[in-house]
Every structure is written in structure tokens, then in C-alpha cells.
Design an enzyme around this catalytic site. Structure first.
Site, PDB file in Angstrom:
ATOM      1  CG  ASP A   1     -11.688   4.654   1.969  1.00 42.92           C
ATOM      2  OD1 ASP A   1     -10.639   5.134   2.400  1.00 42.92           O
ATOM      3  OD2 ASP A   1     -11.823   3.453   1.662  1.00 42.92           O
TER       4      ASP A   1
HETATM    5  C1  GLC Z   1      -8.417   1.876  -0.213  1.00 39.83           C
HETATM    6  C2  GLC Z   1      -9.849   1.431  -0.386  1.00 39.83           C
HETATM    7  C3  GLC Z   1     -10.458   2.079  -1.607  1.00 39.83           C
HETATM    8  C4  GLC Z   1     -10.287   3.573  -1.540  1.00 39.83           C
HETATM    9  C5  GLC Z   1      -8.816   3.934  -1.360  1.00 39.83           C
HETATM   10  C6  GLC Z   1      -8.585   5.411  -1.220  1.00 39.83           C
HETATM   11  O1  GLC Z   1      -7.647   1.366  -1.245  1.00 39.83           O
HETATM   12  O2  GLC Z   1      -9.935   0.024  -0.537  1.00 39.83           O
HETATM   13  O3  GLC Z   1     -11.812   1.729  -1.701  1.00 39.83           O
HETATM   14  O4  GLC Z   1     -10.791   4.129  -2.718  1.00 39.83           O
HETATM   15  O5  GLC Z   1      -8.326   3.277  -0.217  1.00 39.83           O
HETATM   16  O6  GLC Z   1      -9.082   5.920  -0.028  1.00 39.83           O
END
Ligand code: GLC
Length: 839
Positions: free
Chosen positions: A531
Site C-alpha cells: 500500500d
Molecule cells: C500493512 C498493511 C497491509 C499492507 C501491507 C503492505 O501491513 O496493513 O494492508 O498490505 O502493509 O504494504
């Protein structure tokens, strides 16, 4: 600290580490506990009690963060995670011993009195914490847990006099309350204290119940604290308890110099619940036992049943036994016996236990994800994945959450990013949010259109895997006919469009099918699983491609089980389309690229300066079968060469070296941290799974072992994080503190590593036709045993590996009969013996 040393002084640091091996604690596998022998852990460590319905965090020095139903909207105790380890955080117990001059006071948790103990242990158990502390000739044992299904946190306190002479002892447990709206407690120092209220209710026999609420909750939800025994006095006002207008401190509250507390109620201000329990003279060798309760109910009248129940210590013991039974049953679903002790301990106890925790708290409440405000909540992608980690153990509970997730899917097929559980229960029309994508709201592209998507490209696809998992585990195909509303903000649930579960899944796939980019790959949306990579609308994602393809495979399985061959053919067509598009554009020569921006520029290419190669495009292209032959192997080999470290596989390399608004979040981290070239652990089990698909069991197991936290128990000065659960990330080798773990407990690493271990390395997984047994193990293993419960029957499986291969079922015998495939039939009852020979 070893990790802060320069290269020159590194050998010295190594020596220190060796001398201090296992200095924080050890695994007690028989009791399924981790036992800490010092409170001075490198950083705060914790455990979880209860469930999201009622429960929360208990740290190793007695601090408790308790919530009911929703950490943001119904918080009970005021635990401020950023306070130093040595400070009071929401709860403690003082033990007071009378001496010639007055009193000696200590806390069996060490915090906040910071008294030196003769002996100190904190047992991190399955949903309980137990301390054993020896100080002042007293042995104090405290056990904290939430009885299964209750709204009560129990604190069972036993003080034994180890000396020859009797001792006069008082026990003073204390809780500090939070405003129910957790964020308000921190951001509003006017309204909050004006409304916080605490009252003492004496009962005729000397018991007291302290009742606490924020004024507007008086008639709906009250917190209470009470003990099983009579108390001498209490305090409800922090200022009175600490004394001298709070010049008294938590380390040494001035009120403890007096025989009794002040019976202060609190009509406004900082609410606490301190009870003065006079244990009286404890004779040599004798034990005084008391149990406190912290609970929340609609009213004290409603609470009175639970209060009466847990005032009887027999019921406290019974509740503790029931908790143990719950875990025994839960863990008995899958138990393995392999030649690797660290693997066994993680797979049999700590990993499934962590999956239970992530299932409950998603990414909502930990010492890192603090559960303030409703912009977080239960994450769509996060929980969809978490559920797969508990599906064999508690499919119906998992389904309940999966249905909640489906109810925040939009009619268009994509999903809201998060929902707040309490708001969902209240049906308030505004329970879900679109996640971080809102940050880019209003940013326009060159044509004046929104530059960023307000949806994530992966959220809605995960749930297809989750539901497929449920169906395979239970065989309950009727679920597909169940009607579930879609999410339409502002409307009550009854007014929203509805669709069957099958329709929800179809719309998920259809959304992606109709949101492809110029290469024919699924659009990124605001972000995919990673994300932190936020490219403007029009960007395509290899990860979403892999996930979409895998979801299509699962949907084909479902449609086949339903006998719907027409749909199987249709989804197969979609699968082949995206596979071709991917192979046509995403091969970089030695590995698969990760994204294309809307102009068609590749990310995760050898041509780039930063982020040349990403882990997920290699693993997911294998998991989904869209990478085949040499390219599948070459992608995984490049990953091994460029991304693997002794502490795990990095998510990318090299990391960005400064903030770049074009890529967004990823470049907010220094190189080597989190998504920016760090070892983002969640990605590692996907690498393990991909290797088992390629049949390379030695590699898969290496990837498993190098991130096993249990194996880091002797390296805690480097790792720092709890050795009994996976953290979310470990700093990568571009970072000075390489090897340091952070963000323990709430990570998709838990569910996926458990799936990788049990379903792909051990190789036992549910299917519509039966239980697939197709391991991929280290070649040196002679074999292993596994017990697996599946659809009402117990499968006792023995796998033999006489030829020392990694993969390949040569023979399978079920209850003495040879089976022609690697699938044991569905029996629905009884115990069945399965012998598998690899070769
Ligand atoms: C965090 C977020 C998750 C995302 C991950 C990688 O763990 O909660 O939703 O997929 O980061 O960015």
C-alpha cells in the site's frame, strides 16, 4: 547494541551477543508458554487476552489495554503505548508489607515501583499472562485472562509468605480508565474530563463495586471493577490516589502511606479504580488469594450475574480450565511431528495462536497499530487473508467475519478498505472507509479528472480466496446462495442492494476484468497489497495480476464443484487472457516487473535505479500459474540472488533514497525499512509457497527457517521483537540496524506462514474432493507425521521419504487401501490412517 556497531567493531559485538544468549527467556513447549526471566526486554513485548468482543493487550509488565467490540469506539483502559517501559500504563498491582516503620511497597510486575526482585518470571501463555515474583519474602503469582465468551478481565492474585514469620500484607490493584472514544482521550482535555465519572457502591458485607462511565454512557454501557473479597477502601480519583496534587507518582503513590485509601469518587477528572484489599497477617508458608474483575455491561444490574459468578474462586479455576480446553481443541486441528523442533513448536502452538490474534484484531490494536480513530478498523484485504489462517480451526467464526467483509463490498465489485466493527453492528450507514486513498482526494490529472483511484486493486480479490477456502474446508455449498448486502454509504443495511455470496464473488472478478490497463493487466487502483506504492490512475500491477489469476483458479474450482461448466469455461478464458497479457509485457529478462505507470513505464526493472526487483511479482506469478517453465524458475532464482538475506527476503532492492512524490509512501522510509527494501515478512511465505510449487523443498524450508522468530531467541539483542510471534517487518541489509524486527503480532505473515507450513511444506490442504496430501519438504527429512481434522474426521498421516526427495507422492494408502491420487477421501467421522510414501 550489536546492530548499532560500525563494521570495525562488529567482532566485539558478536562476542557480547554470544555471552548473552537467551538472556530474556525460554520456550516451555510442554506448557505452551514463553517464559520471560527479566522485565527489561529490548522493547515492549505483549500478549493478547480475550477476543475483539472483549479483551485486548496485556504487556509483560502488567499494563492492560482492554476494549469491548472496537478499540477506537469502546476503549476501557487508558494504555498509552508510547510511554516508556518503566512507566505505569493503565494497570498495576501494589503489594504492601507492614514493617516496623511503616510499609514497604512493590509491584509484582516490577512496573511502576521498579523494585528489584529476587526472582521474576512472566509466562506468556495461550490467552493468559502469569507472573511469578519473589520479593520481600513473598511469592506473588498473578494470572490475567478473560473467561471464554465473557466481558470480564480476571486478575487472579495469590500471595504466599515464604518467610518463617507471619507478614501483614495489603494488595492494591489499580486500573486507569479511558474515554470510550480512544482518540478523544488524547485530543480533548475539556469535554472528556467533564464527563468521566466514577462511583463506589458498597455492599452490606464489605464488598465494593466501582462503576465508571463517560456520562453519556451511563444508561447504556458501564465499566466496573470489583474483587471477590471485602475491601477496606478505594480510590476513584487519580489525583487523590497519587497525592499532593499529583506530585505523588505512580512509582510511589502517597496514599499508600496511609492504612486506608480515601474512598474518593470522581465526578469529573481522571478516573481510576484502586482497591485496598487487606490480606491481613499471612502465616509462614500460607497463601492469600483474591481475584479482581474488570468488566463492561449495559448496567451494574446486568453485570451482577458475572460479578457473583467470578467472586467464587471455583468458577475462576473453572474458567481457566475452559480456556485451556478451548486451546487444546483449537490446536488439535493440525499437529505435526517433524525432525525440526523450531518448526514443530511454531506450527503446533505459536503460529496458529497468532492467527487467532490476527483474526480478532486485524491491524486494529497492537503496540504499533494503536486503534485510535475510525480511519483504521478491520481491513478488507488484511482480514480476508487472516481468515485463511484460522479456516481449518474455526470456519464458522471465520465465515461470520467474511460475511461482514462482503457487506462492505461495493455493488460495482470493489471493496471498502476498512470497517469499524461497532459502527457495523450499529448499522449506522457509515461503517466503512476507503483507506489512505482519501489522502490523494482532490488531486487532479492533466485533464482535470481525479488523478488517483479511491479503491485498492486487490481488496475485493482476496475474499474470493477466503470464501473458496471456507467452502473447501466445510463443503457447505449452500453458503453461495446466502444473500448479503453490498455497501452503499449513508443507507441502512436493509435498504442496500443485495446479492448472493456467489454474486459477490462474481462481481469481484468482474470488477478487475473491467479495470484492465493498456497492457491488459489489472489496474493498480490506489495501491495493491503494497500500500506504499501509489501511482496515478492508469497504472497496472503484476501483483494484482497474480492475485486475480489465482482468484480465477479458485472460482473455476467453485464453479466446477457446482457443476457449472459454462462458467468454468468463461473464467478459464479470462485466466488465459491475463496470463498471455502478463507474459507478453511483464518479463524483464531475468525477472518479472512489478508495475507499469499510466505512461507504460516499468517499475521493478533492471533499468531502474531504485526498486530494480520486487519479491511479489516473482512469487505470485508462480502461485497463480501465470509464470511457467524457465521464466518461473528464473524469476525465483533472481529473487534468491538479489533479495534474500540471512534474516529473510527483502520486498525490493535497492531502496529509494529520498522522498519521491511520484511513487508515494514507499519513499517515505529510509532504504532498508519496511516496504522500501526492508524484509517485509508477509511476502516471505509467498516465496515459500512458490518454491513448493516448483518442487524445491530445501529452498522453501530455508525461507521458512530464516524468519522463524523462535529461532531468534538467542539473537534478541539484534531482533528485539517477541520471539513467540512474527513481526511485520525486519530491517533489511541496506539499513544499519539490519535484523531488527518491529510491529509484532498483527501481520499477514502469521496466516500465510501457517498456510505455507501446513498446506504446502507439510502439504495437507482441503479440497472439494477430499484432503490433499502432497508435501514439499527438505530432502534430508526421513519423513514426518501429522494429525489433521477435516470435515468431522481425524486423519492420522505418516509421510515416508525413503529416497530423500523434496516432492512427489509415489504411493498413498488410506486405511490399508491404495489410492490412485494424492487426495484422501472425505469421511465425515472416525479416525483414519494415511500412509504416504514420497519418491
Ligand atoms: C500493512 C498493511 C497491509 C499492507 C501491507 C503492505 O501491513 O496493513 O494492508 O498490505 O502493509 O504494504
Amino acid at each position: 547494541m550489536a546492530t548499532k556497531q560500525t563494521k570495525k567493531s562488529a567482532p566485539k559485538a558478536k562476542k557480547v551477543a554470544a555471552k548473552t544468549a537467551a538472556k530474556y527467556g525460554y520456550f516451555d513447549d510442554a506448557k505452551k508458554e514463553y517464559v520471560l526471566t527479566t522485565p527489561a526486554t529490548p522493547i515492549k513485548w505483549c500478549n493478547y487476552v480475550g477476543t475483539l468482543n472483549f479483551g485486548g493487550i496485556v504487556d509483560t509488565t502488567g499494563g492492560t489495554l482492554i476494549c469491548k467490540g472496537d478499540p477506537a469506539l469502546n476503549r476501557i483502559t487508558k494504555y498509552i503505548a508510547q510511554m516508556p517501559c518503566s512507566d505505569f500504563k493503565a494497570s498495576t498491582i501494589y503489594i504492601r508489607v507492614k514493617n516496623a516503620k511503616g510499609y514497604t511497597v512493590f509491584s509484582p510486575f516490577v512496573v511502576p515501583t521498579l523494585t528489584k526482585m529476587k526472582k521474576w518470571e512472566c509466562h506468556v501463555g495461550l490467552s493468559y499472562m502469569r507472573w511469578i515474583a519473589e520479593c520481600e519474602g513473598l511469592r506473588t503469582q498473578v494470572t490475567i485472562f478473560v473467561p471464554t465468551g465473557s466481558n470480564t478481565l480476571l486478575q487472579d492474585i495469590q500471595v504466599t509468605n515464604l518467610d518463617k514469620a507471619s507478614k501483614e500484607v495489603d494488595i492494591i490493584p489499580v486500573y486507569e480508565f479511558s474515554h470510550f472514544e480512544a482518540e478523544k482521550q488524547l485530543t480533548n482535555a475539556d469535554w472528556v474530563p467533564q464527563t468521566m465519572t466514577l462511583k463506589g457502591h458498597w455492599e452490606k458485607d464489605g464488598h465494593v463495586v466501582l462503576e465508571q462511565y463517560a456520562y453519556m454512557k451511563r444508561d447504556f454501557a458501564v465499566n466496573y471493577v470489583t474483587a471477590n473479597c471485602k475491601v477496606g477502601s478505594f480510590d476513584g480519583d487519580r489525583r487523590v490516589f497519587l497525592g499532593a496534587n499529583e506530585m505523588g507518582s505512580w512509582a510511589a503513590p502517597l496514599s499508600l502511606a496511609n492504612k486506608e485509601l480515601s474512598n474518593s469518587e470522581c465526578d469529573r477528572g481522571d478516573n481510576i479504580a484502586a482497591l485496598m484489599i487487606h490480606a491481613g497477617k499471612i502465616a509462614a508458608g500460607k497463601t492469600f488469594r483474591t481475584c479482581t474483575q474488570l468488566g463492561q455491561e449495559q448496567s451494574l444490574k446486568v453485570a451482577s450475574k458475572a460479578i457473583a459468578k467470578y467472586r467464587d474462586l471455583k468458577n475462576v479455576d473453572k474458567a481457566f480450565d475452559e480456556l485451556a480446553k478451548f486451546w487444546e481443541k483449537y490446536l488439535s486441528t493440525i499437529q505435526v511431528q517433524t525432525p525440526d523442533a523450531a518448526f514443530n513448536s511454531m506450527v503446533n502452538v505459536h503460529n496458529p495462536r497468532q492467527c487467532h490474534t490476527t483474526k480478532n484484531w486485524s491491524r486494529y490494536l497492537s503496540l504499533y497499530q494503536l486503534g485510535y480513530g475510525t480511519s483504521r478498523g478491520i481491513g478488507y484485504r488484511d482480514s480476508s487473508q487472516d481468515l485463511m489462517g484460522v479456516m481449518s480451526h474455526m470456519p464458522e467464526e471465520a465465515l461470520e467475519l467474511a460475511l461482514n467483509l462482503l457487506s462492505v463490498q461495493r455493488p460495482e465489485g470493489n471493496a471498502m478498505h476498512q470497517y469499524a466493527p461497532l459502527a457495523l453492528a450499529e448499522d449506522n450507514g457509515n461503517e466503512a472507509n476507503a483507506g489512505d486513498s482519501r489522502e490523494k482526494k482532490g488531486v487532479l490529472d492533466e485533464n482535470g479528472n481525479p488523478a488517483y483511484a479511491d479503491w485498492y486493486g486487490d481488496d475485493h480479490l482476496w475474499i474470493v480466496l477466503t470464501i473458496a477456502n471456507y467452502l473447501k474446508e466445510t463443503g457447505n455449498m449452500d453458503l453461495l446462495k446466502k444473500e448479503v448486502p453490498f455497501y452503499e454509504a449513508g443507507k441502512k443495511r436493509a435498504q442496500r442492494e443485495k446479492g448472493t455470496v456467489l454474486e459477490h464473488l462474481k462481481r469481484s472478478l468482474n470488477f478487475t476484468r473491467t479495470h484492465l490497463g493498456k497492457h491488459g493487466l489489472p489496474l493498480l487502483g490506489f495501491a495493491d497489497w503494497n500500500d506504499c506504492m501509489n501511482l496515478p490512475l492508469g497504472a497496472e500491477s503484476s501483483f494484482n495480476t497474480g492475485l486475480y489469476a489465482k482468484a480465477l483458479l479458485e472460482m473455476m474450482d467453485i464453479c466446477e464443484a457446482l457443476g457449472d461448466t459454462k462458467s468454468v469455461e468463461m473464467y478459464k478464458g479470462w485466466y488465459e487472457d491475463v496470463k498471455k497479457a502478463f507474459n507478453d509485457c511483464a518479463w524483464d529478462g531475468k525477472w518479472w516487473v512489478r508495475w507499469f505507470d499510466k505512461q507504460g513505464n516499468a517499475y521493478g526493472t533492471n533499468k531502474a535505479k531504485y526498486g530494480k526487483i520486487y519479491c511479489n511479482s516473482q512469487s505470485w506469478s508462480v502461485i497463480s500459474g501465470i509464470a511457467t517453465g524457465d521464466r518461473a524458475v528464473m524469476g525465483m532464482d533472481s529473487l534468491n540472488k538479489l533479495l534474500n538475506t540471512a534474516n529473510g527476503v527483502k520486498s525490493s532492492t535497492p531502496g529509494y533514497r529520498g522522498f519521491d512524490p511520484n511513487v508515494g509512501g514507499i519513499s517515505t522510509y529510509p532504504p532498508g525499512a519496511k516496504e522500501n527494501g526492508g524484509i517485509f515478512l508477509h511476502t516471505n511465505p509467498w516465496v515459500m509457497i512458490a518454491e513448493t510449487i516448483l518442487g524445491r523443498g530445501d529452498k522453501a524450508f530455508q525461507y521458512y527457517s530464516q524468519i522463524n522468530p523462535a529461532a531468534k531467541n538467542t539473537k534478541l539483542d539484534e531482533f528485539e521483537s517477541e520471539p513467540y510471534c512474527y513481526p511485520q517487518n525486519i530491517l533489511g541489509d541496506e539499513h544499519k540496524q539490519f535484523g531488527m524486527g518491529r510491529n509484532a503480532w498483527l501481520s499477514g505473515t502469521s496466516s500465510w506462514t501457517y498456510q505455507a507450513a501446513t498446506q504446502f511444506i507439510i502439504g495437507v490442504r482441503a479440497s472439494f474432493k477430499g484432503l490433499i496430501i502432497n508435501p514439499c519438504i527438505p530432502s534430508k527429512w526421513d519423513g514426518f507425521k501429522v494429525t489433521r481434522k477435516f470435515r468431522g474426521a481425524t486423519y492420522e498421516i505418516e509421510v515416508k521419504n525413503p529416497k530423500h526427495v523434496c516432492k512427489g507422492v509415489a504411493e498413498m494408502i488410506v486405511d490399508g487401501k491404495k489410492i490412485d491420487a494424492d487426495v484422501a477421501p472425505i469421511f465425515t467421522k472416525g479416525v483414519h490412517k494415511v500412509v504416504v510414501t514420497l519418491g
